[in-house]
Design a protein around this motif. Structure first.
Motif, PDB file in Angstrom:
ATOM      1  N   TYR A 109       0.842  -1.192   0.000  1.00 15.10           N
ATOM      2  CA  TYR A 109       0.000   0.000   0.000  1.00 15.10           C
ATOM      3  C   TYR A 109       0.878   1.244   0.000  1.00 15.10           C
ATOM      4  O   TYR A 109       1.889   1.302   0.696  1.00 15.10           O
ATOM      5  CB  TYR A 109      -0.917   0.025   1.219  1.00 15.10           C
ATOM      6  N   THR A 158      -3.200   0.644  -4.051  1.00 17.95           N
ATOM      7  CA  THR A 158      -2.889  -0.742  -3.736  1.00 17.95           C
ATOM      8  C   THR A 158      -2.106  -1.354  -4.890  1.00 17.95           C
ATOM      9  O   THR A 158      -2.600  -1.393  -6.019  1.00 17.95           O
ATOM     10  CB  THR A 158      -4.177  -1.561  -3.497  1.00 17.95           C
ATOM     11  N   ALA A 194      -5.843  -1.492   3.611  1.00 17.96           N
ATOM     12  CA  ALA A 194      -5.228  -0.165   3.562  1.00 17.96           C
ATOM     13  C   ALA A 194      -5.393   0.571   4.884  1.00 17.96           C
ATOM     14  O   ALA A 194      -4.594   1.457   5.214  1.00 17.96           O
ATOM     15  CB  ALA A 194      -5.843   0.643   2.426  1.00 17.96           C
TER      16      ALA A 194
END
Length: 200
Positions: free
Chosen positions: A38, A60, A102
């Protein structure tokens, strides 16, 4: 782990006709296909990231195949924008990390504090485990690229990358608007083997 990947160039300026935002990072260890990383410019408070919005977001990255150490990965303006990331030339902190999602970081790999006119890391590193010898760099310029020689050893390369004196940068956009402008070319594909300086 911390320092096993690192940012090696960035672009925050996007003036008319110039180069838009971009980020590049290098792998300093082999990774397997499907490995997820991330990248975010959201504010970190020591325990959590702020909500996305206002130019802050998260990209991502999923490795499309097994990738060896030394691989350089470019995040284009479109990729960043589609993730809600707009790199500010008034100061920005960007994190590279892994986690269940995330919003659930469990392993911070690298961070950089950029474009604020000084080489002091002004972002929050609390809870990241990153240190100045293995995981972060602070760079004053709006656009910059790591320009030191490759070492062939990840543990040695990261100590070079975190040294701001091994970067070259400019506060001008990455575009030759006028001849002989002192601009920084952040579009070099292999920043560990940059072209020689040209004198005219």
């Amino acid at each position: 782990n911390a320092g096993q990947a690192a940012f090696v160039s960035y672009e925050t300026d996007a003036t008319a006709g110039g180069s838009p935002d971009a980020l590049r990072f290098v792998l300093l260890a082999d990774i397997l296909s499907g490995t997820t990383l991330y990248i975010t410019d959201r504010t970190w408070n020591g325990t959590a990231f702020a909500a996305a919005g206002g130019g802050d977001g998260t990209f991502t990255y999923s490795a499309p195949s097994d990738l060896p150490a030394g691989t350089i990965i470019t995040l284009s303006a479109n990729q960043l924008a589609s993730s809600g990331i707009t790199l500010s030339n008034l100061g920005e902190t960007v994190f590279l990390y892994q986690g269940a999602s995330a919003d659930a970081p469990s392993r911070f790999i690298f961070a950089m504090d950029i474009a604020d006119g000084n080489n002091t890391f002004n972002g929050n590193l609390g809870g990241t485990g990153l240190t100045g010898i293995n995981g972060y760099v602070a760079l004053a310029r709006d656009n910059a690229v790591y320009t030191y020689a490759p070492t062939g050893l990840g543990a040695l390369q990261i100590t070079s990358i975190v040294d701001s004196s091994n970067w070259y940068g400019s506060d001008q956009d990455d575009i030759l608007v006028t001849p002989y402008s002192d601009v920084i070319d952040t579009t070099i594909d292999n920043v560990l083997n940059p072209p020689d300086m040209v004198m005219i």
